[in-house]
Design a protein around this motif. Structure first.
Motif, PDB file in Angstrom:
ATOM      1  N   LYS A 230       0.802  -1.222   0.000  1.00  0.00           N
ATOM      2  CA  LYS A 230       0.000   0.000   0.000  1.00  0.00           C
ATOM      3  C   LYS A 230       0.834   1.271   0.000  1.00  0.00           C
ATOM      4  N   TYR A 231       1.924   1.266   0.792  1.00  0.00           N
ATOM      5  CA  TYR A 231       2.687   2.505   0.980  1.00  0.00           C
ATOM      6  C   TYR A 231       4.118   2.456   0.435  1.00  0.00           C
ATOM      7  N   GLY A 232       4.593   1.255   0.074  1.00  0.00           N
ATOM      8  CA  GLY A 232       5.974   1.138  -0.383  1.00  0.00           C
ATOM      9  C   GLY A 232       6.924   0.896   0.777  1.00  0.00           C
ATOM     10  N   LYS A 233       8.149   0.546   0.461  1.00  0.00           N
ATOM     11  CA  LYS A 233       9.124   0.187   1.501  1.00  0.00           C
ATOM     12  C   LYS A 233       9.752   1.393   2.193  1.00  0.00           C
ATOM     13  N   THR A 234       9.598   2.572   1.616  1.00  0.00           N
ATOM     14  CA  THR A 234      10.322   3.724   2.155  1.00  0.00           C
ATOM     15  C   THR A 234       9.612   4.413   3.318  1.00  0.00           C
TER      16      THR A 234
END
Length: 309
Positions: A230-234
């Motif tokens: 949903k939000y990415g790894k960062t």
């Protein structure tokens, strides 16, 4: 109607039952709870933060829970503003406010009047600092802060990269140390500190280990997968306790067994740091969870609160 100024602050390390006690007290005093946990403000981070269940949230209204996107920058100043408004709302109804949570910095800013100047987020600066930490290590970044502002650094852990970067960011923008930029303006509250602790450290650590196992049974690994999708790894929250270890496992950097032990170990270390924070709070009323069961503690805490209101 008479205006209350009573605040019951339930503090202590993780896995001591602060949330459960807060809910029971809120029901007893017909009031509501303000969460003082820096991760509970964010949506979708549920299992790894031990967020109250929907049933618990429906039973007693909670403030400062699920009010920000994980992509937002929610600072301690934002928390203080939200929490202060909630306290005022409850006091206007002549109800005591119940604060519960393990983020010492939040408790200190709210109840000891620690004022932190509002400095807008500078994503370019933060990205630069994160890259520095990734390339040279968290300790390297922490030592930069320690060299520039030892007083602030001494209150943080080297692995608390988010707050280390925030302290450096404030200094970069204001050109003064964060410890100098801060000031105290203690609010006019009648504060009753309830400190939950364990006499036997082994007892507390066993509770922590069990809590980690329950989180994994509830689906912590699946939650992290969904958050990454949903939000990415960062997103910075994925670098926090519980989530960073699962992320490492999903990246095949560590085995499942090592992940479990690492979460347990890091949570125990986190509890030690929490204890350091809360032992510095003056005039606490301490209750030991390995001396009385939770019903006995509830009765004793209620008696103590009523005697001090």
């Amino acid at each position: 109607m008479k205006k209350s100024n009573n605040v019951i602050a339930i503090i202590g390390p993780t896995a001591t039952g602060k949330s459960d006690l807060a809910i029971e007290l809120a029901l007893s005093f017909n009031t509501e709870i303000i969460s003082a946990d820096s991760r509970l403000v964010y949506k979708d981070f549920n299992i790894g933060t031990a967020k109250p269940t929907m049933e618990e949230l429906n039973k007693v209204k909670h403030y400062c829970v699920d009010i920000a996107s994980p992509l937002d920058d929610f600072s301690v100043s934002d928390f203080k503003q939200e929490a202060t408004q909630a306290i005022e709302k409850l006091h206007n109804k002549n109800k005591p406010a119940i604060i519960a949570g393990g983020t010492g910095f939040y408790v200190k800013s709210l109840l000891e009047g620690l004022e932190i100047p509002h400095v807008p987020a500078d994503e370019d600066f933060r990205q630069k600092m994160r890259k520095l930490a990734e390339e040279k290590g968290n300790e390297y970044l922490y030592n930069i802060l320690k060299e520039k502002d030892k007083e602030t650094a001494d209150k943080l852990h080297a692995n608390d990269v988010f707050r280390v970067i925030r302290a450096l960011e404030v200094m970069d923008k204001l050109n003064v140390k964060m410890s100098v930029a801060q000031n105290k303006n203690k609010p006019d509250y009648n504060i009753i500190y309830i400190f939950l602790d364990a006499k036997d450290r082994k007892y507390l650590y066993n509770r922590i280990n069990k809590r980690v196992e329950i989180m994994l049974e509830l689906g912590l690994v699946e939650e992290v997968k969904e958050l990454i999708n949903k939000y990415g790894k960062t997103v910075s929250l994925l670098k926090t306790l519980g989530y960073k270890e699962v992320s490492s496992y999903l990246d095949n950097e560590i085995s499942y067994e090592d992940m479990v032990e690492l979460i347990k170990k890091n949570t125990r270390n986190f509890a030690k740091r929490q204890l350091t924070w809360f032992r510095a709070v003056e005039d606490t009323n301490k209750f030991y969870i390995d001396e009385f069961d939770k019903n006995e503690i509830l009765v004793k805490v209620k008696e103590k609160c009523l005697s001090m209101m």
